[in-house]
Design a protein around this motif. Structure first.
Motif, PDB file in Angstrom:
ATOM      1  N   PHE A   1       0.815  -1.210   0.000  1.00 10.99           N
ATOM      2  CA  PHE A   1       0.000   0.000   0.000  1.00 10.99           C
ATOM      3  C   PHE A   1       0.853   1.266   0.000  1.00 10.99           C
ATOM      4  O   PHE A   1       0.633   2.180  -0.801  1.00 10.99           O
ATOM      5  CB  PHE A   1      -0.951  -0.015   1.207  1.00 10.99           C
ATOM      6  CG  PHE A   1      -1.893   1.149   1.250  1.00 10.99           C
ATOM      7  CD1 PHE A   1      -2.978   1.204   0.401  1.00 10.99           C
ATOM      8  CD2 PHE A   1      -1.700   2.187   2.142  1.00 10.99           C
ATOM      9  CE1 PHE A   1      -3.855   2.281   0.430  1.00 10.99           C
ATOM     10  CE2 PHE A   1      -2.568   3.262   2.181  1.00 10.99           C
ATOM     11  CZ  PHE A   1      -3.643   3.301   1.315  1.00 10.99           C
ATOM     12  N   ASN A   2       1.828   1.352   0.892  1.00 13.98           N
ATOM     13  CA  ASN A   2       2.618   2.586   1.039  1.00 13.98           C
ATOM     14  C   ASN A   2       3.445   2.932  -0.192  1.00 13.98           C
ATOM     15  O   ASN A   2       3.666   4.105  -0.478  1.00 13.98           O
ATOM     16  CB  ASN A   2       3.524   2.510   2.266  1.00 13.98           C
ATOM     17  CG  ASN A   2       2.729   2.534   3.551  1.00 13.98           C
ATOM     18  OD1 ASN A   2       1.614   3.026   3.595  1.00 13.98           O
ATOM     19  ND2 ASN A   2       3.306   1.984   4.597  1.00 13.98           N
ATOM     20  N   SER A   3       3.915   1.927  -0.919  1.00  6.91           N
ATOM     21  CA  SER A   3       4.731   2.193  -2.108  1.00  6.91           C
ATOM     22  C   SER A   3       3.956   2.004  -3.419  1.00  6.91           C
ATOM     23  O   SER A   3       4.510   2.194  -4.494  1.00  6.91           O
ATOM     24  CB  SER A   3       5.978   1.307  -2.110  1.00  6.91           C
ATOM     25  OG  SER A   3       5.594  -0.056  -2.131  1.00  6.91           O
ATOM     26  N   SER A   4       2.681   1.620  -3.317  1.00 13.95           N
ATOM     27  CA  SER A   4       1.822   1.404  -4.497  1.00 13.95           C
ATOM     28  C   SER A   4       2.448   0.421  -5.483  1.00 13.95           C
ATOM     29  O   SER A   4       2.506   0.661  -6.685  1.00 13.95           O
ATOM     30  CB  SER A   4       1.516   2.731  -5.201  1.00 13.95           C
ATOM     31  OG  SER A   4       0.847   3.603  -4.339  1.00 13.95           O
ATOM     32  N   LYS A   5       2.920  -0.721  -4.953  1.00 11.13           N
ATOM     33  CA  LYS A   5       3.520  -1.752  -5.802  1.00 11.13           C
ATOM     34  C   LYS A   5       2.796  -3.079  -5.623  1.00 11.13           C
ATOM     35  O   LYS A   5       2.256  -3.364  -4.562  1.00 11.13           O
ATOM     36  CB  LYS A   5       4.996  -1.952  -5.446  1.00 11.13           C
ATOM     37  CG  LYS A   5       5.874  -0.789  -5.834  1.00 11.13           C
ATOM     38  CD  LYS A   5       7.322  -1.078  -5.516  1.00 11.13           C
ATOM     39  CE  LYS A   5       8.172   0.112  -5.905  1.00 11.13           C
ATOM     40  NZ  LYS A   5       9.572  -0.091  -5.553  1.00 11.13           N
ATOM     41  N   VAL A   6       2.827  -3.863  -6.674  1.00 10.76           N
ATOM     42  CA  VAL A   6       2.309  -5.231  -6.649  1.00 10.76           C
ATOM     43  C   VAL A   6       3.494  -6.140  -6.931  1.00 10.76           C
ATOM     44  O   VAL A   6       4.246  -5.900  -7.880  1.00 10.76           O
ATOM     45  CB  VAL A   6       1.225  -5.447  -7.722  1.00 10.76           C
ATOM     46  CG1 VAL A   6       0.717  -6.881  -7.690  1.00 10.76           C
ATOM     47  CG2 VAL A   6       0.083  -4.466  -7.565  1.00 10.76           C
ATOM     48  N   ARG A   7       3.641  -7.174  -6.135  1.00 10.08           N
ATOM     49  CA  ARG A   7       4.683  -8.180  -6.367  1.00 10.08           C
ATOM     50  C   ARG A   7       4.013  -9.534  -6.538  1.00 10.08           C
ATOM     51  O   ARG A   7       3.093  -9.872  -5.788  1.00 10.08           O
ATOM     52  CB  ARG A   7       5.662  -8.220  -5.196  1.00 10.08           C
ATOM     53  CG  ARG A   7       6.481  -6.957  -5.112  1.00 10.08           C
ATOM     54  CD  ARG A   7       7.626  -7.103  -4.157  1.00 10.08           C
ATOM     55  NE  ARG A   7       8.382  -5.860  -4.139  1.00 10.08           N
ATOM     56  CZ  ARG A   7       8.963  -5.366  -3.078  1.00 10.08           C
ATOM     57  NH1 ARG A   7       8.897  -6.005  -1.930  1.00 10.08           N
ATOM     58  NH2 ARG A   7       9.627  -4.231  -3.145  1.00 10.08           N
ATOM     59  N   ALA A   8       4.487 -10.284  -7.512  1.00 10.92           N
ATOM     60  CA  ALA A   8       3.903 -11.602  -7.777  1.00 10.92           C
ATOM     61  C   ALA A   8       4.878 -12.457  -8.559  1.00 10.92           C
ATOM     62  O   ALA A   8       5.699 -11.949  -9.313  1.00 10.92           O
ATOM     63  CB  ALA A   8       2.608 -11.460  -8.560  1.00 10.92           C
TER      64      ALA A   8
END
Length: 77
Positions: free
Chosen positions: A39-46
């Motif tokens: 949320f804080n960095s607005s990133k998605v990791r997958a």
């Protein structure tokens, strides 16, 4: 397998985070346990199987949910 980090336009609420996480997890070929929305960095990791799903498919899924992808980085693992 490949590992993706996807930078999004700013997330505004935790429910947005959950919506994106569920959308990415629903794609065949995505390792559901690996999906994390930061949320804080607005990133998605997958992590994903590039023989079943592409980074473009993941980006399009996020886009269809109404969120803008700014850039993606993919690494072979």
């Amino acid at each position: 397998m490949q590992k993706a980090t996807i930078q999004l336009e700013t997330l505004t609420c935790p429910s947005c985070m959950q919506k994106i996480e569920n959308g990415v997890k629903s794609l065949e070929g995505v390792n559901k346990e690996s999906v994390k929305v930061l949320f804080n960095s607005s990133k998605v990791r997958a992590e994903f199987d590039d023989e079943k799903v592409s980074i473009k498919d993941i980006e399009n899924s996020i886009d269809k949910l109404g969120y803008e992808v700014l850039k993606s980085q993919v690494k072979k693992i």
